[in-house]
Design an enzyme around this catalytic site. Structure first.
Site, PDB file in Angstrom:
ATOM      1  N   LYS A  73      -8.496  23.098  -2.639  1.00  0.00           N
ATOM      2  CA  LYS A  73      -8.181  21.728  -3.065  1.00  0.00           C
ATOM      3  C   LYS A  73      -9.014  20.755  -2.234  1.00  0.00           C
ATOM      4  O   LYS A  73      -8.904  20.712  -1.011  1.00  0.00           O
ATOM      5  CB  LYS A  73      -6.691  21.438  -2.869  1.00  0.00           C
ATOM      6  CG  LYS A  73      -6.291  20.031  -3.332  1.00  0.00           C
ATOM      7  CD  LYS A  73      -4.815  19.763  -3.112  1.00  0.00           C
ATOM      8  CE  LYS A  73      -4.436  18.368  -3.585  1.00  0.00           C
ATOM      9  NZ  LYS A  73      -3.006  18.051  -3.361  1.00  0.00           N
ATOM     10  N   SER A 129      -0.142  17.083  -7.100  1.00  0.00           N
ATOM     11  CA  SER A 129      -1.559  16.891  -7.301  1.00  0.00           C
ATOM     12  C   SER A 129      -2.402  18.156  -7.114  1.00  0.00           C
ATOM     13  O   SER A 129      -3.602  18.154  -7.396  1.00  0.00           O
ATOM     14  CB  SER A 129      -2.066  15.825  -6.313  1.00  0.00           C
ATOM     15  OG  SER A 129      -1.859  16.248  -4.979  1.00  0.00           O
ATOM     16  N   SER A 153       3.518  17.958  -4.067  1.00  0.00           N
ATOM     17  CA  SER A 153       2.246  18.244  -4.723  1.00  0.00           C
ATOM     18  C   SER A 153       1.843  19.703  -4.715  1.00  0.00           C
ATOM     19  O   SER A 153       0.915  20.089  -5.434  1.00  0.00           O
ATOM     20  CB  SER A 153       1.119  17.418  -4.077  1.00  0.00           C
ATOM     21  OG  SER A 153       1.334  16.047  -4.291  1.00  0.00           O
TER      22      SER A 153
END
Length: 379
Positions: A73, A129, A153
């Site tokens: 990420k 996210s 997230s």
């Protein structure tokens, strides 16, 4: 193959890290036009790094995660965060998708080809996210992917994609964000934690930890069907002897005003600090007498790509970003829409080992694990 299986095969030289990376890159190539789980794919760099892993293994290094492909990420910052995993032999194959502009809710992702889709239903979001990380793991593109969790997230996309998602203890509660991982199984999440913290999961032979079930933490109102799925999963843990369900009062203040105040520039944090202190006091009292807190991971199922509407998908997760407690989402079952739902397991600060030990036993003894599409063995 799981991450631990891949690493064992590469260490024994039954597999080459280069071949494992090439297979992962090919799966990404085939799926990306529809799944959109990556913003960048690092093909040449991944094969070069995999070759370095093979050379290190041939030279006698015993790499704990030799040749394991991972999604990362974030781009440069993500690689810095994954430095310990790379040193342990992981091969980063690309940067996973995160939300683009246009919504403050962050429960979606935008990859190189467009919106990131949920591997179970393309018309639904995977959450966010850490959207691309969860989608890539659930779709079998990589066995592990890094994430970060500021309000849920890691745990929300883990729940909606049917994988394991660990949010670690907040080292610094000022920013509310903690590191985390998405994995297809608890053993792989435990392998991540061993590298990042040098800590083993709790002994599975230890007495079953005491666990309190709370459908809404005293303030939230999850959809009844999702609450029922998570409650059934909690009961399966108890029936299998993984946990002992006990009763204890818990009623937290809704953390939304505090979380929003702490993340809004110029907002007065006075009320937020008071609310956080009171919730801390109540959680400290709970964990003084019990080991685990069990809740649904989300109050709602995955929403469509048009947006989440008026529901805070973070309603049951962001309390533990404020408090700093480690929390983990386990696959709990499937909703009427065919999408996965999660069971959130929370422990006292610093007790990631307990969470991962319970997660391993939940898979082994209670069947709470990722199931392939079309499987008849769904929970």
């Amino acid at each position: 193959m799981t991450a631990t299986e891949i690493a064992a095969a590469v260490r024994s030289r039954a597999l080459r890290a280069v071949d494992v990376a090439a297979e992962s890159l090919e799966r990404i190539r085939r799926s990306e036009p529809e799944l959109c789980a990556f913003v960048e794919v690092w093909g040449e760099a991944a094969l070069r790094r995999a070759g370095e892993v093979d050379a290190r293994v041939a030279a006698g290094e015993r790499l704990p995660l030799a040749g394991v492909p991972i999604g990362v990420k974030g781009r440069r910052h993500g690689l810095r965060t994954a430095a310990a995993l790379i040193e342990a032999g992981c091969v980063p194959v690309g940067a996973t998708s995160v939300p683009g502009p246009g919504t403050p809710w962050q429960t979606w992702g935008l990859g190189a080809y467009g919106r990131t889709v949920n591997p179970w239903r393309a018309d639904r979001t995977p959450g966010g996210s850490s959207a691309g990380s969860a989608a890539a793991v659930a779709a079998g593109l990589v066995p592990l992917a890094t994430g970060s969790d500021g309000a849920g997230s890691v745990r929300i996309p883990a729940a909606w994609c049917g994988v394991v998602g660990l949010k670690t203890t907040n080292a610094d509660r000022t920013g509310l964000t903690a590191t985390g991982v998405l994995a297809r199984c608890a053993e792989d999440a435990a392998a991540y934690w061993r590298i990042m913290a040098g800590e083993l999961p709790s002994d599975s032979a230890a007495p079953a930890p005491a666990a309190v079930w709370s459908p809404g933490l005293g303030y939230a109102a999850p959809d009844p069907d999702l609450a029922a799925i998570a409650r059934t999963a909690a009961q399966r843990l108890a029936d299998a002897g993984v946990v002992r369900l006990v009763r204890a009062p818990l009623r937290l203040h809704d953390p939304a005003p505090a979380w929003l105040a702490l993340r809004t520039p110029g907002a007065d944090p006075t009320h937020a600090h008071r609310l956080r202190a009171e919730n801390d006091r109540r959680l400290d009292a709970l964990f003084a007498d019990t080991d685990l807190l069990l809740t649904p991971t989300t109050p709602n199922p995955p929403h469509g790509h048009e947006g989440p509407g008026d529901r805070y998908s973070t309603a049951l997760t962001w309390a533990f970003n404020l408090s700093g407690h480690p929390a983990l989402s386990l696959p709990a079952g499937f909703g009427a829409d065919g999408c996965p739902a999660g069971l959130q397991v929370v422990a006292a600060r610093g007790r990631e080992g307990l969470l991962l030990g319970v997660a391993r036993e939940a898979e082994r003894r209670a069947g709470l694990r990722l199931h392939e599409r079309g499987s008849t063995a769904r929970p």
